[in-house]
Write an enzyme that holds these catalytic residues in place. Structure first.
Site, PDB file in Angstrom:
ATOM      1  N   GLY A 101       5.142   0.704  -3.538  1.00  0.00           N
ATOM      2  CA  GLY A 101       4.511  -0.612  -3.475  1.00  0.00           C
ATOM      3  C   GLY A 101       3.217  -0.716  -4.267  1.00  0.00           C
ATOM      4  O   GLY A 101       2.987  -1.688  -4.982  1.00  0.00           O
TER       5      GLY A 101
ATOM      6  N   LYS B  88      20.579  -0.887   4.029  1.00  0.00           N
ATOM      7  CA  LYS B  88      20.291  -1.648   2.795  1.00  0.00           C
ATOM      8  C   LYS B  88      21.416  -2.649   2.509  1.00  0.00           C
ATOM      9  O   LYS B  88      21.172  -3.751   2.012  1.00  0.00           O
ATOM     10  CB  LYS B  88      20.053  -0.697   1.616  1.00  0.00           C
TER      11      LYS B  88
ATOM     12  N   THR C 150       0.826  -1.214   0.000  1.00  0.00           N
ATOM     13  CA  THR C 150       0.000   0.000   0.000  1.00  0.00           C
ATOM     14  C   THR C 150       0.860   1.265   0.000  1.00  0.00           C
ATOM     15  O   THR C 150       0.335   2.373   0.098  1.00  0.00           O
ATOM     16  CB  THR C 150      -0.945   0.051   1.228  1.00  0.00           C
TER      17      THR C 150
HETATM   18  P1  NDP Z   1       6.387   4.146   2.150  1.00  0.00           P
HETATM   19  O1  NDP Z   1       6.756   5.130   3.215  1.00  0.00           O
HETATM   20  O2  NDP Z   1       5.307   4.524   1.208  1.00  0.00           O
HETATM   21  O3  NDP Z   1       5.993   2.783   2.920  1.00  0.00           O
HETATM   22  C1  NDP Z   1       5.917   1.562   2.225  1.00  0.00           C
HETATM   23  C2  NDP Z   1       5.252   0.522   3.075  1.00  0.00           C
HETATM   24  O4  NDP Z   1       6.083   0.057   4.119  1.00  0.00           O
HETATM   25  C3  NDP Z   1       3.986   0.935   3.818  1.00  0.00           C
HETATM   26  O5  NDP Z   1       2.920   1.151   2.953  1.00  0.00           O
HETATM   27  C4  NDP Z   1       3.800  -0.281   4.696  1.00  0.00           C
HETATM   28  O6  NDP Z   1       3.222  -1.315   3.907  1.00  0.00           O
HETATM   29  C5  NDP Z   1       5.248  -0.702   4.977  1.00  0.00           C
HETATM   30  N1  NDP Z   1       5.560  -0.431   6.371  1.00  0.00           N
HETATM   31  C6  NDP Z   1       5.640   0.762   6.976  1.00  0.00           C
HETATM   32  N2  NDP Z   1       5.897   0.608   8.289  1.00  0.00           N
HETATM   33  C7  NDP Z   1       5.995  -0.728   8.514  1.00  0.00           C
HETATM   34  C8  NDP Z   1       6.248  -1.543   9.652  1.00  0.00           C
HETATM   35  N3  NDP Z   1       6.480  -0.998  10.852  1.00  0.00           N
HETATM   36  N4  NDP Z   1       6.255  -2.882   9.504  1.00  0.00           N
HETATM   37  C9  NDP Z   1       6.044  -3.440   8.300  1.00  0.00           C
HETATM   38  N5  NDP Z   1       5.779  -2.727   7.171  1.00  0.00           N
HETATM   39  C10 NDP Z   1       5.767  -1.396   7.295  1.00  0.00           C
HETATM   40  O7  NDP Z   1       7.698   3.687   1.373  1.00  0.00           O
HETATM   41  P2  NDP Z   1       8.262   4.213  -0.023  1.00  0.00           P
HETATM   42  O8  NDP Z   1       7.461   3.624  -1.136  1.00  0.00           O
HETATM   43  O9  NDP Z   1       8.458   5.680   0.035  1.00  0.00           O
HETATM   44  O10 NDP Z   1       9.706   3.539  -0.026  1.00  0.00           O
HETATM   45  C11 NDP Z   1       9.946   2.238  -0.560  1.00  0.00           C
HETATM   46  C12 NDP Z   1      11.399   2.138  -1.008  1.00  0.00           C
HETATM   47  O11 NDP Z   1      11.624   3.066  -2.064  1.00  0.00           O
HETATM   48  C13 NDP Z   1      12.417   2.468   0.091  1.00  0.00           C
HETATM   49  O12 NDP Z   1      13.489   1.544   0.028  1.00  0.00           O
HETATM   50  C14 NDP Z   1      12.881   3.860  -0.245  1.00  0.00           C
HETATM   51  O13 NDP Z   1      14.212   4.112   0.195  1.00  0.00           O
HETATM   52  C15 NDP Z   1      12.753   3.893  -1.763  1.00  0.00           C
HETATM   53  N6  NDP Z   1      12.419   5.243  -2.299  1.00  0.00           N
HETATM   54  C16 NDP Z   1      13.125   5.725  -3.372  1.00  0.00           C
HETATM   55  C17 NDP Z   1      12.818   6.979  -3.897  1.00  0.00           C
HETATM   56  C18 NDP Z   1      13.577   7.524  -5.063  1.00  0.00           C
HETATM   57  O14 NDP Z   1      13.366   8.689  -5.413  1.00  0.00           O
HETATM   58  N7  NDP Z   1      14.434   6.771  -5.707  1.00  0.00           N
HETATM   59  C19 NDP Z   1      11.762   7.822  -3.334  1.00  0.00           C
HETATM   60  C20 NDP Z   1      11.040   7.197  -2.262  1.00  0.00           C
HETATM   61  C21 NDP Z   1      11.389   5.952  -1.772  1.00  0.00           C
HETATM   62  P3  NDP Z   1       1.830  -2.027   4.194  1.00  0.00           P
HETATM   63  O15 NDP Z   1       1.105  -1.205   5.211  1.00  0.00           O
HETATM   64  O16 NDP Z   1       1.190  -2.078   2.852  1.00  0.00           O
HETATM   65  O17 NDP Z   1       2.192  -3.379   4.711  1.00  0.00           O
END
Ligand code: NDP
Length: 287
Positions: A16, A138, A12
């Site tokens: 993702g 990472k 979500t």
């Molecule tokens: P988000 O902040 O949107 O979070 C992604 C998901 O992580 C949430 O929807 C939730 O999934 C899960 N999550 C959050 N907290 C917890 C927890 N405590 N336990 C388990 N699951 C949890 O992430 P992003 O999409 O922003 O980031 C994803 C990746 O992309 C990262 O590695 C980030 O570094 C990278 N990124 C790269 C960017 C770029 O410009 N290249 C920009 C932004 C991010 P759910 O509730 O669905 O289970």
């Protein structure tokens, strides 16, 4: 060959949800981890239900319940994790070690794509503090994957470029390329770099494009690397981490100052059938 079954973890989230959509669009049987902890977060629940309506299967599980993760992983061939990882938002990258343990125990996964989607952490040993820990975390996950001999692909989805060069990636294209790799043997145990030629611009070219689109001229201020770094020192930790990232991208050139070589491949060369969004199309959205 039938398409691999994909489990998306963090489905979500910002990246993702696009990966879930790309997986469905490319015809993969798609599973999405539905964490118990989301409880009554109505936005997440609604999003999960909309995935279900589009044909995804929701799989219950929790990072606090190892067996539930093993059971979830056993239902699929490929796991793509898109958990949040930006250090000033939350520290979840290391939680993936639990997923690595589950994948190791399940023993059936033919490809794991951990939550990367940014600058290649293997090239950031010299990164500035604060902010360096994201790369370090990472790398800890990479080490665990490789030690467990889990087949992997790492996605390096450059956001901006280096040496005043910017690589633009539409987030939906990041998801499309990510899913493309899962059944591609060329990407087994490699890194996919997203650097499509037409989306690499100098910073001046970018400003010029925006000036043309907006029919405005902008005042330009040129800041040396030394002055930029000096301007960070009185900021709070989160802002310093953001500035450090900008420093590496714009001054250090960390996304562009290397040849890909044997490390992996470039997305638009490997998958020329994908029509990626060009910068000017992306910019139009902000008019
Ligand atoms: P988000 O902040 O949107 O979070 C992604 C998901 O992580 C949430 O929807 C939730 O999934 C899960 N999550 C959050 N907290 C917890 C927890 N405590 N336990 C388990 N699951 C949890 O992430 P992003 O999409 O922003 O980031 C994803 C990746 O992309 C990262 O590695 C980030 O570094 C990278 N990124 C790269 C960017 C770029 O410009 N290249 C920009 C932004 C991010 P759910 O509730 O669905 O289970």
């Amino acid at each position: 060959m039938s398409k691999s079954k994909i489990l998306v973890v963090g489905g979500t989230g910002y990246i993702g949800k696009r990966i879930v959509n790309a997986s469905l669009a490319q015809g993969h049987p798609t599973y999405v981890l539905m964490r118990r902890e989301i409880g009554f977060d109505i936005e997440k629940v609604q999003m999960l239900l909309s995935f279900k309506e589009q044909g995804a299967r929701l799989v219950e599980g929790s990072f606090s319940d190892h067996h539930s993760l093993v059971d979830a992983v056993k239902q699929v061939d490929v796991v793509i994790c898109a958990m949040s990882g930006v250090q000033f938002r939350s520290h979840n990258i290391l939680l993936q070690l639990k997923l690595v343990d589950a994948i190791k125990e399940a023993g059936n996964i033919k490809r794991f794509l951990p939550s990367e989607f940014g600058i290649d952490p293997a090239r950031m040993g010299h990164a500035l503090e604060p902010g360096k820990e994201t790369f370090g975390d990472k790398m800890i996950v990479r080490k665990a994957i490789e030690e467990a001999e889990i087949p992997y692909t790492y996605i390096s989805a450059n956001c901006f470029g280096g040496y005043f060069v910017v690589v633009f990636m539409d987030e939906d294209d990041v998801a499309t390329y990510t899913v493309k790799t899962v059944d591609d043997t060329r990407m087994l145990n490699k890194t996919l770099y997203l650097r499509p030629q037409e989306n690499i611009l100098t910073h001046n070219q970018l400003v010029e494009k925006w000036e043309k689109l907006t029919h405005k001229k902008f005042e330009k201020v040129y800041i040396s690397a030394q002055d930029f770094l000096a301007s960070m020192k009185d900021l709070d930790n989160a802002l310093q981490a953001g500035y450090a990232r900008i420093y590496h991208i714009y001054y250090d050139g960390c996304t562009m100052n290397f040849d890909i070589g044997e490390w992996g491949g470039e997305a638009s060369e490997l998958y020329p059938e994908v029509r990626y969004t060009r910068v000017h199309e992306y910019l139009q959205r902000y008019l």
